[in-house]
Design a protein around this motif. Structure first.
Motif, PDB file in Angstrom:
ATOM      1  N   MET A  58       5.618   4.153   4.974  1.00  0.00           N
ATOM      2  CA  MET A  58       4.321   4.824   5.177  1.00  0.00           C
ATOM      3  C   MET A  58       3.293   3.816   5.665  1.00  0.00           C
ATOM      4  O   MET A  58       3.402   2.614   5.423  1.00  0.00           O
ATOM      5  CB  MET A  58       3.838   5.530   3.904  1.00  0.00           C
ATOM      6  N   THR A  59       2.303   4.330   6.398  1.00  0.00           N
ATOM      7  CA  THR A  59       1.220   3.486   6.911  1.00  0.00           C
ATOM      8  C   THR A  59      -0.104   3.973   6.327  1.00  0.00           C
ATOM      9  O   THR A  59      -0.177   5.046   5.732  1.00  0.00           O
ATOM     10  CB  THR A  59       1.125   3.567   8.446  1.00  0.00           C
ATOM     11  N   ARG A  60      -1.144   3.186   6.570  1.00  0.00           N
ATOM     12  CA  ARG A  60      -2.478   3.551   6.065  1.00  0.00           C
ATOM     13  C   ARG A  60      -2.959   4.907   6.564  1.00  0.00           C
ATOM     14  O   ARG A  60      -3.797   5.543   5.944  1.00  0.00           O
ATOM     15  CB  ARG A  60      -3.506   2.505   6.529  1.00  0.00           C
ATOM     16  N   SER A  61      -2.446   5.342   7.715  1.00  0.00           N
ATOM     17  CA  SER A  61      -2.921   6.619   8.272  1.00  0.00           C
ATOM     18  C   SER A  61      -2.163   7.826   7.709  1.00  0.00           C
ATOM     19  O   SER A  61      -2.519   8.968   8.001  1.00  0.00           O
ATOM     20  CB  SER A  61      -2.837   6.598   9.798  1.00  0.00           C
ATOM     21  N   ASP A  62      -1.122   7.606   6.893  1.00  0.00           N
ATOM     22  CA  ASP A  62      -0.394   8.728   6.299  1.00  0.00           C
ATOM     23  C   ASP A  62      -1.214   9.376   5.183  1.00  0.00           C
ATOM     24  O   ASP A  62      -1.873   8.666   4.412  1.00  0.00           O
ATOM     25  CB  ASP A  62       0.962   8.264   5.734  1.00  0.00           C
ATOM     26  N   PRO A  63      -1.184  10.726   5.080  1.00  0.00           N
ATOM     27  CA  PRO A  63      -2.038  11.410   4.093  1.00  0.00           C
ATOM     28  C   PRO A  63      -1.718  11.046   2.638  1.00  0.00           C
ATOM     29  O   PRO A  63      -2.602  11.111   1.789  1.00  0.00           O
ATOM     30  CB  PRO A  63      -1.772  12.908   4.358  1.00  0.00           C
ATOM     31  N   ASP A  64      -0.466  10.644   2.351  1.00  0.00           N
ATOM     32  CA  ASP A  64      -0.129  10.310   0.964  1.00  0.00           C
ATOM     33  C   ASP A  64      -0.132   8.805   0.682  1.00  0.00           C
ATOM     34  O   ASP A  64       0.319   8.349  -0.362  1.00  0.00           O
ATOM     35  CB  ASP A  64       1.215  10.923   0.563  1.00  0.00           C
ATOM     36  N   TYR A  65      -0.682   8.023   1.625  1.00  0.00           N
ATOM     37  CA  TYR A  65      -0.852   6.583   1.385  1.00  0.00           C
ATOM     38  C   TYR A  65      -1.777   6.418   0.164  1.00  0.00           C
ATOM     39  O   TYR A  65      -2.751   7.161   0.015  1.00  0.00           O
ATOM     40  CB  TYR A  65      -1.486   5.942   2.617  1.00  0.00           C
ATOM     41  N   VAL A 123       3.926   0.263   3.799  1.00  0.00           N
ATOM     42  CA  VAL A 123       4.556   0.300   2.465  1.00  0.00           C
ATOM     43  C   VAL A 123       5.959   0.871   2.642  1.00  0.00           C
ATOM     44  O   VAL A 123       6.124   1.973   3.168  1.00  0.00           O
ATOM     45  CB  VAL A 123       3.756   1.166   1.469  1.00  0.00           C
ATOM     46  N   PHE A 124       6.967   0.096   2.242  1.00  0.00           N
ATOM     47  CA  PHE A 124       8.352   0.587   2.214  1.00  0.00           C
ATOM     48  C   PHE A 124       8.614   1.129   0.816  1.00  0.00           C
ATOM     49  O   PHE A 124       8.075   0.613  -0.167  1.00  0.00           O
ATOM     50  CB  PHE A 124       9.336  -0.560   2.480  1.00  0.00           C
ATOM     51  N   GLY A 125       9.469   2.147   0.721  1.00  0.00           N
ATOM     52  CA  GLY A 125       9.752   2.658  -0.615  1.00  0.00           C
ATOM     53  C   GLY A 125      10.958   3.563  -0.669  1.00  0.00           C
ATOM     54  O   GLY A 125      11.563   3.904   0.348  1.00  0.00           O
ATOM     55  N   CYS A 126      11.321   3.927  -1.891  1.00  0.00           N
ATOM     56  CA  CYS A 126      12.312   4.979  -2.120  1.00  0.00           C
ATOM     57  C   CYS A 126      11.904   5.716  -3.389  1.00  0.00           C
ATOM     58  O   CYS A 126      11.226   5.163  -4.252  1.00  0.00           O
ATOM     59  CB  CYS A 126      13.731   4.414  -2.224  1.00  0.00           C
ATOM     60  N   GLY A 127      12.277   6.979  -3.466  1.00  0.00           N
ATOM     61  CA  GLY A 127      11.899   7.786  -4.619  1.00  0.00           C
ATOM     62  C   GLY A 127      10.677   8.642  -4.342  1.00  0.00           C
ATOM     63  O   GLY A 127      10.304   8.865  -3.178  1.00  0.00           O
ATOM     64  N   ASN A 128      10.029   9.088  -5.406  1.00  0.00           N
ATOM     65  CA  ASN A 128       8.963  10.084  -5.336  1.00  0.00           C
ATOM     66  C   ASN A 128       7.615   9.464  -4.960  1.00  0.00           C
ATOM     67  O   ASN A 128       6.873   8.974  -5.809  1.00  0.00           O
ATOM     68  CB  ASN A 128       8.863  10.793  -6.698  1.00  0.00           C
TER      69      ASN A 128
END
Length: 283
Positions: A97-104, A120-125
């Motif tokens: 996800m990037t800063r422009s994503d709504p769930d950042y 931000v790299f991630g896995c899960g909820n």
């Protein structure tokens, strides 16, 4: 899952796709990206427009000693490395996800402003990232009684509907997170290294699949341990939380420096566990 062009461009500018020492051009730091992104916004340009290759034309008027045209060109020319890395990471269940994503995480933007991580790299909820929680921090080599305390604190937070936010390292971090998860609560792990490996470990797999856990990293998902990254990651733990508890700290090291930075910046209220350990920095 495909990666949007804008996200691809930000990845090219800010991320590593292999061990840092092997790469010829250094990706932009959060501070550098903040500066560059602000200029692009002022010029009504989007990062994905830089993928067209008309950099001389698009970046006319851009002057920065650190972020030179050559450096931007070198970073944007890593398309094949990006494609290979993303195929591997997405297949393993990671998202980006990037800063422009709504769930950042809104707390990152509010508390860190232009220093908030570009990627931000991630896995899960990922929905857990905007839910706040209790940060639990402490030593990797904590005494058994501190590990028991951390596990019980995790369970108590879960019983009261609060996520545990921690660094995912062995010791206090892991004990508090597993304490919450085993009590059917939720946890956010902010990792400094080995995100790809952590997402496939047996101890976390079921909790990730049940949407009770999210693991994130702002670093190369295959990075090994690096003390500098671990120090840098500490601020993200505090910034995602509503309050923090330091279980055990030395008088130097990651727990100490992270707590001191938080006290200075006042990201989250900090409680410190009492201890009889004369060598601890808790007092």
């Amino acid at each position: 899952m495909s990666v949007p062009p804008n996200t691809q461009a930000i990845l090219l500018l800010t991320s590593h796709f292999s061990r840092a020492k092997k790469e010829l051009v250094k990706p932009l730091s959060p501070k550098e990206w903040g500066r560059f992104a602000l200029w692009l916004k002022e010029k009504s340009l989007t990062p994905e427009q830089l993928m067209t290759g008309r950099l001389n034309e698009l970046l006319k008027g851009w002057h920065d000693k650190a972020i030179t045209l050559d450096r931007v060109e070198g970073l944007m020319g890593r398309g094949s490395a990006l494609a290979l890395a993303m195929e591997k990471w997405l297949r393993a269940g990671l998202w980006v996800m990037t800063r422009s994503d709504p769930d950042y995480p809104a707390r990152f933007k509010r508390r860190l402003r232009t220093d908030s991580p570009a990627i931000v790299f991630g896995c899960g909820n990922r929905a857990l990232l905007n839910g706040g929680g209790l940060a639990v921090i402490g030593s990797r080599n904590a005494a058994e009684k501190d590990l028991v305390f951390s596990r019980e604190l995790g369970a108590l937070a879960a019983a009261n509907g609060h996520s545990i936010v921690s660094g995912g390292a062995r010791g206090v971090d892991e004990a508090s997170m597993l304490g919450a998860l085993e009590a059917e609560g939720t946890a956010i792990g902010v990792l400094a290294d080995s995100l790809l490996r952590a997402c496939s470990t047996a101890k976390y797999r079921n909790y990730l699949m049940a949407n009770n856990l999210v693991l994130i990293s702002t670093f190369y998902p295959e990075a090994g341990f690096n003390a500098g990254n671990a120090m840098q990651r500490n601020k993200y733990i505090y910034c995602l939380s509503d309050a923090a508890v330091a279980v055990h700290s030395g008088e130097k090291g990651g727990t100490w420096s992270g707590a001191m930075e938080n006290l200075k910046k006042q990201w989250a209220p900090l409680w410190v566990k009492r201890t009889t350990d004369a060598k601890a920095g808790n007092a």
